[in-house]
Enzyme design. Structure first.
Site, PDB file in Angstrom:
ATOM      1  N   PHE A  72       0.851  -1.195   0.000  1.00  0.00           N
ATOM      2  CA  PHE A  72       0.000   0.000   0.000  1.00  0.00           C
ATOM      3  C   PHE A  72       0.883   1.239   0.000  1.00  0.00           C
ATOM      4  O   PHE A  72       1.866   1.292   0.755  1.00  0.00           O
ATOM      5  CB  PHE A  72      -0.889   0.038   1.258  1.00  0.00           C
ATOM      6  N   ALA A  73       0.524   2.220  -0.814  1.00  0.00           N
ATOM      7  CA  ALA A  73       1.266   3.490  -0.813  1.00  0.00           C
ATOM      8  C   ALA A  73       0.284   4.625  -1.015  1.00  0.00           C
ATOM      9  O   ALA A  73      -0.094   4.945  -2.142  1.00  0.00           O
ATOM     10  CB  ALA A  73       2.333   3.480  -1.896  1.00  0.00           C
ATOM     11  N   TYR A  77       3.521   8.230   1.105  1.00  0.00           N
ATOM     12  CA  TYR A  77       4.251   6.953   1.108  1.00  0.00           C
ATOM     13  C   TYR A  77       4.565   6.448  -0.302  1.00  0.00           C
ATOM     14  O   TYR A  77       5.275   5.459  -0.449  1.00  0.00           O
ATOM     15  CB  TYR A  77       3.469   5.891   1.883  1.00  0.00           C
ATOM     16  N   ASP A 162       4.773  -3.957   4.194  1.00  0.00           N
ATOM     17  CA  ASP A 162       4.829  -2.501   4.307  1.00  0.00           C
ATOM     18  C   ASP A 162       5.665  -1.941   3.165  1.00  0.00           C
ATOM     19  O   ASP A 162       6.641  -2.572   2.735  1.00  0.00           O
ATOM     20  CB  ASP A 162       5.531  -2.105   5.622  1.00  0.00           C
ATOM     21  N   VAL A 163       5.346  -0.735   2.745  1.00  0.00           N
ATOM     22  CA  VAL A 163       6.088  -0.147   1.621  1.00  0.00           C
ATOM     23  C   VAL A 163       7.360   0.588   2.075  1.00  0.00           C
ATOM     24  O   VAL A 163       8.286   0.781   1.278  1.00  0.00           O
ATOM     25  CB  VAL A 163       5.182   0.797   0.797  1.00  0.00           C
ATOM     26  N   ASP A 164       7.405   0.969   3.351  1.00  0.00           N
ATOM     27  CA  ASP A 164       8.585   1.725   3.820  1.00  0.00           C
ATOM     28  C   ASP A 164       9.705   0.745   4.171  1.00  0.00           C
ATOM     29  O   ASP A 164      10.268   0.765   5.265  1.00  0.00           O
ATOM     30  CB  ASP A 164       8.220   2.623   5.018  1.00  0.00           C
ATOM     31  N   HIS A 184       8.781  -9.614  15.184  1.00  0.00           N
ATOM     32  CA  HIS A 184       9.071  -8.180  15.172  1.00  0.00           C
ATOM     33  C   HIS A 184      10.531  -7.914  15.558  1.00  0.00           C
ATOM     34  O   HIS A 184      11.032  -8.483  16.527  1.00  0.00           O
ATOM     35  CB  HIS A 184       8.133  -7.487  16.164  1.00  0.00           C
ATOM     36  N   GLU A 254      -1.842  -4.322  14.015  1.00  0.00           N
ATOM     37  CA  GLU A 254      -0.807  -5.215  14.557  1.00  0.00           C
ATOM     38  C   GLU A 254      -1.277  -5.907  15.843  1.00  0.00           C
ATOM     39  O   GLU A 254      -0.964  -7.073  16.090  1.00  0.00           O
ATOM     40  CB  GLU A 254       0.486  -4.433  14.818  1.00  0.00           C
TER      41      GLU A 254
HETATM   42  N1  UDP Z   1       0.602   3.716   4.741  1.00  0.00           N
HETATM   43  C1  UDP Z   1       0.447   4.526   3.611  1.00  0.00           C
HETATM   44  N2  UDP Z   1       0.247   5.874   3.792  1.00  0.00           N
HETATM   45  C2  UDP Z   1       0.191   6.460   5.027  1.00  0.00           C
HETATM   46  C3  UDP Z   1       0.352   5.631   6.153  1.00  0.00           C
HETATM   47  C4  UDP Z   1       0.573   4.261   5.982  1.00  0.00           C
HETATM   48  O1  UDP Z   1       0.509   4.062   2.481  1.00  0.00           O
HETATM   49  O2  UDP Z   1       0.012   7.677   5.098  1.00  0.00           O
HETATM   50  C5  UDP Z   1       0.786   2.263   4.545  1.00  0.00           C
HETATM   51  C6  UDP Z   1       2.190   1.927   4.032  1.00  0.00           C
HETATM   52  O3  UDP Z   1       2.133   0.756   3.249  1.00  0.00           O
HETATM   53  C7  UDP Z   1       2.940   1.671   5.317  1.00  0.00           C
HETATM   54  C8  UDP Z   1       1.874   0.945   6.144  1.00  0.00           C
HETATM   55  O4  UDP Z   1       0.638   1.581   5.784  1.00  0.00           O
HETATM   56  O5  UDP Z   1       4.113   0.892   5.085  1.00  0.00           O
HETATM   57  C9  UDP Z   1       2.053   0.986   7.669  1.00  0.00           C
HETATM   58  O6  UDP Z   1       2.261   2.305   8.131  1.00  0.00           O
HETATM   59  P1  UDP Z   1       3.674   2.735   8.749  1.00  0.00           P
HETATM   60  O7  UDP Z   1       4.759   2.175   7.914  1.00  0.00           O
HETATM   61  O8  UDP Z   1       3.649   4.229   8.938  1.00  0.00           O
HETATM   62  O9  UDP Z   1       3.662   2.018  10.166  1.00  0.00           O
HETATM   63  P2  UDP Z   1       4.967   1.616  11.024  1.00  0.00           P
HETATM   64  O10 UDP Z   1       5.726   0.588  10.227  1.00  0.00           O
HETATM   65  O11 UDP Z   1       5.766   2.869  11.211  1.00  0.00           O
HETATM   66  O12 UDP Z   1       4.381   1.065  12.276  1.00  0.00           O
HETATM   67 MN    MN Z   2       6.245   0.564   8.163  1.00  0.00          MN
END
Ligand code: UDP
Ligand code: MN
Length: 305
Positions: A72-73, A77, A162-164, A184, A254
């Site tokens: 998801f992006a 993101y 996750d995309v990040d 985790h 989560e």
């Molecule tokens: N995400 C997105 N846009 C946003 C927030 C979240 O696309 O504004 C999606 C994205 O795929 C991201 C995932 O939701 O990798 C989980 O959010 P995030 O990575 O912020 O959570 P964390 O890993 O920091 O707990």
């Molecule tokens: Mn993330």
């Protein structure tokens, strides 16, 4: 043919035309002892050097499988997509059929990444949302719909990532299983009383302090399409019950995922090699980083804080 002890070779047997894989003899007595590689319910925990990647990829290769992979992006993101996709093309199920499903509110922002022959990408537009928590949790409902519609198709397995994140090492058939959780990267050596499970009994994600196996990340999970359908449907339902009571679990989807995997034991667990904290952080047990979070400034990339 001369072979060194560790060399793995394909060879053509003299007697028939089948290809045979020659590989190092598995040992009954010698293996990794610095980490635990099996759960108390006898599910493997996957770490480098507990398996032979050439052998396991060879076995699954014969099954002609397809692995759906969702990402998801939304909002800012989309900036993570290029590195995510380019690195996946380098390391993720190389030589296997992969179907990426990319959900975004800005299809025009999807970078043009050259995919290998077996890999394909489908972009699906989804509505924007105001809160990052809703985007993150909303994934469960979208994945529920996707897996439901894929149930009759020929997709075998699915991973939701996750995309990040960025790949730095191979992720292959060793990760496949009926229901797969990823440990985790921050809490793998914590006592369960310290896990950040949801502790309020009012929430559907509640886990009592004396329960719990591992703390799983929601940034990567997978399994067969059928199992991921059940998981995402349950989490979406539990999130809706909470929302109707104006309660939101401490770590959103989560927390619900952790509740689900506590009472529906995964058949395979991936070690933190499969979703590490950051490429520059090293710990002695994590000898290989395959996928890692990338640095992000939450205050800057998220819509709300
Ligand atoms: N995400 C997105 N846009 C946003 C927030 C979240 O696309 O504004 C999606 C994205 O795929 C991201 C995932 O939701 O990798 C989980 O959010 P995030 O990575 O912020 O959570 P964390 O890993 O920091 O707990
Ligand atoms: Mn993330």
């Amino acid at each position: 043919m001369v072979m060194s002890k560790i060399e793995i070779l394909y060879t053509k047997a003299e007697s028939n035309s089948e290809f045979v894989l020659l590989y190092k003899q598995p040992s009954v007595l010698v293996g990794r002892t610095d980490v635990v590689s099996v759960t108390p319910w006898l599910a493997p925990i996957v770490w480098v050097k507990t398996f032979d990647p050439t052998l396991i990829n060879f076995i699954y290769k014969q099954q002609n499988i397809t692995i759906a992979t969702t990402v998801f992006a939304l909002g800012k993101y989309t900036r993570f997509l290029k590195d995510f996709l380019e690195s996946a093309e380098q390391y993720y199920f190389v030589g296997f059929r992969v179907h990426y499903y990319l959900f975004t509110d800005q299809p025009e922002a999807v970078p043009d990444v050259k995919l290998s022959e077996e890999h394909q990408l489908t972009v699906r537009k989804v509505p924007s949302m105001d809160r990052w928590q809703d985007i993150s949790m909303g994934r469960m409902g979208i994945l529920e719909k996707l897996t439901k519609s894929e149930l009759d198709n020929d997709t075998d397995y699915i991973f939701c990532l996750d995309v990040d994140t960025k790949f730095y090492g191979p992720w292959g058939a060793e990760t496949l299983g009926r229901l797969v959780g990823v440990i985790h990267p921050w809490f793998y050596d914590y006592k369960r009383t310290k896990f950040q499970y949801e502790r309020r009994p009012e929430s559907q994600a509640f886990i009592p302090v004396e329960e719990g196996d591992y703390y799983y990340t929601a940034a990567a999970f997978g399994g067969t399409v059928q199992e991921v359908y059940k998981l995402t449907k349950t989490c979406r339902e539990q999130q809706s019950i909470d929302a109707a009571k104006s309660i939101e679990a401490i770590w959103h989807e989560e927390s619900h995922l952790n509740k689900y995997l506590l009472y529906n034991k995964p058949s395979k667990l991936l070690s933190p090699e499969y979703l590490w904290r950051h490429i520059d952080i090293r710990r002695k047990h994590v000898k290989m980083i395959r996928l890692s979070h990338v640095a992000k400034n939450n205050a800057e990339v998220r819509l709300n804080n």
